[in-house]
Design a protein around this motif. Structure first.
Motif, PDB file in Angstrom:
ATOM      1  N   HIS A 119      23.422   7.809 -10.564  1.00 25.89           N
ATOM      2  CA  HIS A 119      24.740   7.488  -9.995  1.00 25.89           C
ATOM      3  C   HIS A 119      25.766   7.156 -11.078  1.00 25.89           C
ATOM      4  CE1 HIS A 119      23.868   6.509  -5.492  1.00 25.89           C
ATOM      5  NE2 HIS A 119      23.402   7.676  -5.866  1.00 25.89           N
ATOM      6  N   VAL A 120      25.243   6.640 -12.227  1.00 26.16           N
ATOM      7  CA  VAL A 120      26.152   6.288 -13.324  1.00 26.16           C
ATOM      8  C   VAL A 120      26.967   7.510 -13.760  1.00 26.16           C
ATOM      9  CG1 VAL A 120      26.238   5.367 -15.659  1.00 26.16           C
ATOM     10  CG2 VAL A 120      24.572   4.484 -14.058  1.00 26.16           C
ATOM     11  N   TYR A 123      29.546   8.202 -10.372  1.00 23.47           N
ATOM     12  CA  TYR A 123      30.600   7.230 -10.072  1.00 23.47           C
ATOM     13  C   TYR A 123      30.925   6.457 -11.331  1.00 23.47           C
ATOM     14  CZ  TYR A 123      28.568   8.116  -5.479  1.00 23.47           C
ATOM     15  OH  TYR A 123      28.068   8.710  -4.353  1.00 23.47           O
ATOM     16  N   ASN A 125      32.793   3.855 -13.760  1.00 21.73           N
ATOM     17  CA  ASN A 125      33.661   2.676 -13.784  1.00 21.73           C
ATOM     18  C   ASN A 125      33.797   2.238 -15.230  1.00 21.73           C
ATOM     19  OD1 ASN A 125      35.075   0.373 -13.405  1.00 21.73           O
ATOM     20  ND2 ASN A 125      33.409  -0.801 -12.520  1.00 21.73           N
ATOM     21  N   VAL A 126      34.859   2.701 -15.885  1.00 24.00           N
ATOM     22  CA  VAL A 126      35.003   2.446 -17.320  1.00 24.00           C
ATOM     23  C   VAL A 126      35.289   0.981 -17.620  1.00 24.00           C
ATOM     24  CG1 VAL A 126      35.708   4.780 -17.925  1.00 24.00           C
ATOM     25  CG2 VAL A 126      37.432   3.118 -17.253  1.00 24.00           C
ATOM     26  N   HIS A 127      35.560   0.195 -16.578  1.00 20.55           N
ATOM     27  CA  HIS A 127      35.785  -1.232 -16.812  1.00 20.55           C
ATOM     28  C   HIS A 127      34.475  -1.995 -16.927  1.00 20.55           C
ATOM     29  CE1 HIS A 127      40.200  -1.672 -16.141  1.00 20.55           C
ATOM     30  NE2 HIS A 127      40.002  -0.455 -15.697  1.00 20.55           N
ATOM     31  N   SER A 128      33.355  -1.320 -16.656  1.00 17.43           N
ATOM     32  CA  SER A 128      32.076  -2.017 -16.630  1.00 17.43           C
ATOM     33  C   SER A 128      31.330  -1.876 -17.949  1.00 17.43           C
ATOM     34  CB  SER A 128      31.217  -1.449 -15.504  1.00 17.43           C
ATOM     35  OG  SER A 128      29.888  -1.862 -15.675  1.00 17.43           O
ATOM     36  N   PRO A 129      30.962  -3.010 -18.580  1.00 16.40           N
ATOM     37  CA  PRO A 129      30.138  -2.942 -19.789  1.00 16.40           C
ATOM     38  C   PRO A 129      28.794  -2.273 -19.498  1.00 16.40           C
ATOM     39  CG  PRO A 129      30.829  -5.216 -19.353  1.00 16.40           C
ATOM     40  CD  PRO A 129      31.276  -4.393 -18.196  1.00 16.40           C
ATOM     41  N   MET A 130      28.285  -2.462 -18.285  1.00 11.94           N
ATOM     42  CA  MET A 130      27.000  -1.881 -17.917  1.00 11.94           C
ATOM     43  C   MET A 130      27.093  -0.353 -17.887  1.00 11.94           C
ATOM     44  SD  MET A 130      23.880  -2.605 -17.078  1.00 11.94           S
ATOM     45  CE  MET A 130      23.455  -4.043 -16.138  1.00 11.94           C
ATOM     46  N   PHE A 131      28.235   0.154 -17.423  1.00 15.81           N
ATOM     47  CA  PHE A 131      28.464   1.603 -17.419  1.00 15.81           C
ATOM     48  C   PHE A 131      28.427   2.131 -18.850  1.00 15.81           C
ATOM     49  CE2 PHE A 131      31.626   4.958 -18.080  1.00 15.81           C
ATOM     50  CZ  PHE A 131      31.093   5.963 -17.300  1.00 15.81           C
ATOM     51  N   GLU A 132      29.132   1.415 -19.725  1.00 13.99           N
ATOM     52  CA  GLU A 132      29.210   1.816 -21.126  1.00 13.99           C
ATOM     53  C   GLU A 132      27.824   1.835 -21.751  1.00 13.99           C
ATOM     54  OE1 GLU A 132      30.724   1.401 -25.314  1.00 13.99           O
ATOM     55  OE2 GLU A 132      29.005   0.648 -24.245  1.00 13.99           O
ATOM     56  N   THR A 186      28.464  -3.825 -26.987  1.00  9.86           N
ATOM     57  CA  THR A 186      28.763  -4.019 -25.573  1.00  9.86           C
ATOM     58  C   THR A 186      27.720  -4.900 -24.887  1.00  9.86           C
ATOM     59  OG1 THR A 186      29.847  -1.890 -25.561  1.00  9.86           O
ATOM     60  CG2 THR A 186      29.379  -2.851 -23.443  1.00  9.86           C
ATOM     61  N   THR A 189      29.331  -7.896 -24.884  1.00  9.79           N
ATOM     62  CA  THR A 189      30.431  -7.923 -23.909  1.00  9.79           C
ATOM     63  C   THR A 189      29.931  -8.314 -22.520  1.00  9.79           C
ATOM     64  OG1 THR A 189      31.327  -6.064 -25.162  1.00  9.79           O
ATOM     65  CG2 THR A 189      32.431  -6.615 -23.107  1.00  9.79           C
ATOM     66  N   PHE A 190      28.682  -7.925 -22.202  1.00  9.12           N
ATOM     67  CA  PHE A 190      28.075  -8.313 -20.916  1.00  9.12           C
ATOM     68  C   PHE A 190      28.388  -9.769 -20.588  1.00  9.12           C
ATOM     69  CE2 PHE A 190      24.092  -5.545 -19.990  1.00  9.12           C
ATOM     70  CZ  PHE A 190      24.873  -4.422 -20.055  1.00  9.12           C
TER      71      PHE A 190
ATOM     72  N   SER B  92      34.701  -5.239 -11.317  1.00 10.29           N
ATOM     73  CA  SER B  92      34.936  -4.773 -12.681  1.00 10.29           C
ATOM     74  C   SER B  92      33.641  -4.497 -13.425  1.00 10.29           C
ATOM     75  CB  SER B  92      35.811  -5.780 -13.429  1.00 10.29           C
ATOM     76  OG  SER B  92      35.074  -6.490 -14.380  1.00 10.29           O
ATOM     77  N   VAL B  93      32.565  -5.267 -13.161  1.00 13.85           N
ATOM     78  CA  VAL B  93      31.338  -5.057 -13.942  1.00 13.85           C
ATOM     79  C   VAL B  93      30.400  -4.032 -13.325  1.00 13.85           C
ATOM     80  CG1 VAL B  93      31.356  -7.364 -14.936  1.00 13.85           C
ATOM     81  CG2 VAL B  93      30.051  -6.927 -12.842  1.00 13.85           C
ATOM     82  N   CYS B  94      30.603  -3.660 -12.071  1.00 10.95           N
ATOM     83  CA  CYS B  94      29.671  -2.735 -11.419  1.00 10.95           C
ATOM     84  C   CYS B  94      29.742  -1.356 -12.086  1.00 10.95           C
ATOM     85  CB  CYS B  94      29.993  -2.607  -9.933  1.00 10.95           C
ATOM     86  SG  CYS B  94      28.867  -1.471  -9.116  1.00 10.95           S
ATOM     87  N   PRO B  95      28.612  -0.878 -12.653  1.00  7.13           N
ATOM     88  CA  PRO B  95      28.669   0.387 -13.398  1.00  7.13           C
ATOM     89  C   PRO B  95      29.006   1.584 -12.514  1.00  7.13           C
ATOM     90  CG  PRO B  95      26.402  -0.337 -13.129  1.00  7.13           C
ATOM     91  CD  PRO B  95      27.261  -1.460 -12.666  1.00  7.13           C
ATOM     92  N   VAL B  96      28.730   1.498 -11.220  1.00  8.42           N
ATOM     93  CA  VAL B  96      28.979   2.642 -10.352  1.00  8.42           C
ATOM     94  C   VAL B  96      30.125   2.378  -9.369  1.00  8.42           C
ATOM     95  CG1 VAL B  96      26.671   3.608 -10.504  1.00  8.42           C
ATOM     96  CG2 VAL B  96      27.133   1.849  -8.816  1.00  8.42           C
ATOM     97  N   PHE B 119      24.401  -7.012 -11.936  1.00  2.78           N
ATOM     98  CA  PHE B 119      25.416  -7.538 -12.841  1.00  2.78           C
ATOM     99  C   PHE B 119      26.483  -8.300 -12.050  1.00  2.78           C
ATOM    100  CE2 PHE B 119      27.810  -6.163 -16.969  1.00  2.78           C
ATOM    101  CZ  PHE B 119      27.906  -7.500 -17.328  1.00  2.78           C
ATOM    102  N   TRP B 230      37.431  -6.835 -20.505  1.00  5.48           N
ATOM    103  CA  TRP B 230      38.294  -5.695 -20.822  1.00  5.48           C
ATOM    104  C   TRP B 230      38.901  -5.813 -22.203  1.00  5.48           C
ATOM    105  CZ3 TRP B 230      38.316  -0.977 -19.834  1.00  5.48           C
ATOM    106  CH2 TRP B 230      39.433  -0.163 -20.064  1.00  5.48           C
ATOM    107  N   LEU B 233      36.270  -4.218 -24.131  1.00  6.05           N
ATOM    108  CA  LEU B 233      35.935  -2.842 -23.742  1.00  6.05           C
ATOM    109  C   LEU B 233      37.059  -1.846 -24.013  1.00  6.05           C
ATOM    110  CD1 LEU B 233      33.977  -3.003 -20.392  1.00  6.05           C
ATOM    111  CD2 LEU B 233      33.230  -2.044 -22.557  1.00  6.05           C
TER     112      LEU B 233
END
Lengths: 400, 281
Positions: A119-120, A123, A125-132, A186, A189-190, B92-96, B119, B230, B233
């Motif tokens: 799903h990463v 979908y 979400n560039v605001h999420s450190p977890m996504f990064e 990052t 950053t978490f 904001s922190v949710c990766p999806v 998260f 942010w 990031l």
């Protein structure tokens, strides 16, 4: 003799320690199976107060910097051009590749919906450190896999992939360093989002930078420890001369880390700092024994030149790094009234992952040319049974 | 995220001095969201309240707190629920991107996207998202702000059921009303509108007579939480290009120096060989 029997005979010939590791991995795999059958709540001590436990703190947040040797050494050797350290690169890459693969496994166990990991990609979400971090870890595991393919291709004599990999070498090294810089930082950053949760001793806006610098320190320390261990237990030549060079770089990065840490604490953090005795002790151990003591050890030439004391100093850095990551992701987040400690199953899985790392390293070193790497002796020419390339091959090699 | 016009969204105004502790809101929430009952024990946790904590089955609950006033035993109440922040940390922190602040006010969760990283639970300053710890493939559970009702022009279930304390309407109007009450009855309240600035502003606003910490309100920053991560990031693309470009340039220079050195050596010794080519690699 069938293949299965051949494998059985091969396994039987292993050293007792390797068999012990295999048993630990098997137990860990079994324990992780239980997690999917009975659920996270029944098998772990995680709860709504502590949604992240040992698996995130060790298997992800700690294991990632411990696998930082690959990108650090790659950059030192190929970009900063300290070519003589080349023989250390391959073991570091194997360690990195194994480390990241096991991080991915740890992460999949910890995810509530591992089957939706993809799903990463869908979908964003560039605001999420977890996504990064998840994007970087996937990209970097791929890079490490490609780098690891070189010894595999050499082992089986695949000439075309070897040439392609050789051509890709520099881009991969640069990509490895750039991607690692991003996700190592990052991970820090978490915890910037845990504003009123993480204790003041560790919460500060420089957390990402501190994570990155300490990852570089630990990357080099791991290489020192690993090469010394391979010399001692796996009959590899003593790389002491090369490790001395690494040990010369270490006081600079350690010094930078300590300076940044002190600056962040004095200028950027808000008190009170010493209101919880347990955390104060943990902080003192981390900084004093884990970073400042090895800094003063590595400064001395006598320590850098002495195999034993150099390994001890490197071990202290690893201790400091592990304690730091646990302090940030677990102890420092702790509610004084409700204590989290890992369950038996969580611990068995983590032990299995550590054992798996050592086991696979030993096995890969056994079957692939990891240590006896001499780039100049590798045959990069294309096999030409039909004699169609003929004299054209020198011009091809200039395209490398 | 923060581009939403939060002045038009709706908010809860919860006046705890008017709360009678009837827990009608708790029951209405269970019914509307069809949540399972929890086994409760008398005097579990901190006091009379039940269930002992918010959970996957309990999105809201009334916390009880007894205290002494003029020698009399008194009760104070606190309705615990999702604060529906204007700029939510969970989103904001949710990766999806499973969390979304809706224009109507509620922060909603899409359980089809969630990968279960939890998260959101680390990030939420109010400790709101809860997890289905009993399941093999668990999901997050939290107050929906009754988005399904609000979208249809209705009030949330708890606000509908509450006989005294909850007012629901446009956020600006709710803040205005809270400030009006504070000005009119300065002796009745602690002089603070909780939720006006907390975590960058929330869609749940509280008035109370007991100090907020005493009621179990968490200490939170006034800054919107997503800005904390942010600020680091947003540097990511720049750092990637700087490190990648810097190292590429560095290695190109170093390799070029090698190549030139090899060529020069070859010229000096007069050997015409493939050696410089070897060095190119």
């Amino acid at each position: 003799m069938t293949a299965a029997r051949r494998i059985a005979t091969e396994v039987r010939s292993y050293h007792g320690f390797i068999k012990f590791l295999i048993a630990l991995v098997a137990i860990g795999a079994l324990a992780s199976l239980l997690r999917f059958i009975f659920g996270l709540g029944a098998t772990t001590n995680l709860n709504d107060t502590y949604p992240w436990g040992l698996w995130i703190s060790f298997d992800v947040v700690t294991a990632v910097p411990l696998a930082a040797g690959a990108f650090t050494l790659g950059a030192i050797v190929h970009c900063f051009h300290i070519k003589k350290l080349e023989p250390l690169v391959r073991p570091a890459i194997v360690t990195g590749f194994l480390g990241y693969s096991l991080v991915s496994i740890g992460l999949l166990l910890d995810l509530g919906q591992p089957q939706r990991g993809w799903h990463v990609f869908r979908y964003w979400n560039v605001h999420s450190p977890m996504f990064e971090v998840s994007m970087c870890v996937m990209a970097y595991t791929t890079v490490l896999f490609l780098e690891f393919l070189s010894p595999v291709a050499e082992r089986f004599g695949w000439h075309l992939p070897l040439r392609v990999l050789r051509w890709l070498e520099m881009p991969l090294v640069v990509a490895a360093a750039a991607i690692s810089t991003l996700h190592q930082s990052t991970l820090g950053t978490f915890f910037l989002i845990a504003v009123d949760k993480l204790h003041n001793l560790w919460y500060n806006p420089l957390l990402p930078l501190l994570f990155w610098v300490s990852a570089i320190c630990s990357g080099m320390s791991i290489i020192i420890l690993e090469a010394s261990a391979c010399h001692k237990w796996m009959g590899q030549p003593n790389e002491g001369v090369l490790l001395r060079t690494l040990a010369k770089i270490l006081p600079w990065t350690l010094g930078l880390y300590i300076a940044l840490r002190v600056f962040s604490l004095v200028a950027l953090s808000e008190g009170p700092f010493f209101d919880r005795p347990g955390l104060t002790i943990s902080f003192a151990l981390e900084m004093g024994i884990g970073f400042i003591l090895p800094f003063f050890m590595f400064v001395q030439k006598s320590v850098r030149d002495d195999d034993r004391r150099r390994s001890i100093a490197a071990g202290l850095v690893i201790f400091g790094l592990v304690l730091n990551r646990f302090n940030v992701s677990m102890f420092g987040m702790m509610d004084p009234d409700k204590i989290y400690y890992p369950s038996l199953i969580e611990s068995l899985v983590t032990i299995g992952i550590i054992a798996g790392h050592i086991l696979f390293f030993v096995l890969i070193a056994r079957y692939f040319p990891i240590f006896e790497h001499h780039p100049e002796t590798v045959d990069y020419t294309l096999p030409d049974p039909l004699r169609k390339i003929g004299g054209a091959s020198p011009s091809l090699s200039s395209a490398d | 995220m923060s581009t939403l016009d939060t002045t038009k969204n709706h908010a809860f105004l919860i006046d705890m001095t008017k709360c009678t502790g009837c827990r009608g809101c708790q029951v209405a929430c269970k019914q509307w969201n069809q949540l399972e009952a929890e086994k409760t024990v008398f005097f579990s946790g901190e006091g009379y309240q039940n269930p002992p904590a918010m959970s996957e089955y309990t999105y809201t609950r009334i916390k009880f707190r007894d205290y002494q006033k003029n020698g009399q035993n008194e009760f104070a109440f606190y309705k615990e629920m999702c604060m529906h922040c204007n700029d939510p940390a969970c989103a904001s922190v949710c990766p999806v991107g499973a969390f979304k602040k809706t224009a109507e006010g509620p922060v909603v969760y899409d359980d089809k996207r969630c990968i279960g990283c939890r998260f959101c639970m680390i990030a939420c300053p109010f400790g709101v998202p809860k997890y289905e710890w009993s399941k093999g493939l668990p999901l997050v559970k939290k107050c929906t702000g009754c988005h399904d009702r609000v979208r249809g022009g209705m009030k949330p279930a708890c606000a509908t059921a509450c006989p005294t304390a909850i007012t629901y309407g446009p956020r600006a109007a709710m803040i205005q009303e809270a400030e009006r009450r504070l000005a009119r009855y300065p002796d009745r309240y602690i002089h603070k509108v909780y939720g006006k600035e907390e975590a960058g502003g929330t869609s749940v606003i509280y008035l109370t007579s007991l100090p907020f910490e005493e009621l179990g309100f968490k200490k939170v920053t006034m800054r919107a939480l997503p800005s904390f991560t942010w600020q680091a990031l947003r540097l990511v693309p720049g750092i990637f290009l700087t490190v990648g470009g810097g190292l590429s340039a560095l290695s190109w220079i170093n390799h070029r120096r090698d190549r030139i050195k090899a060529l020069r050596e070859a010229e000096e010794t007069g050997t015409e060989s493939a050696e410089p080519k070897e060095e190119q690699q």
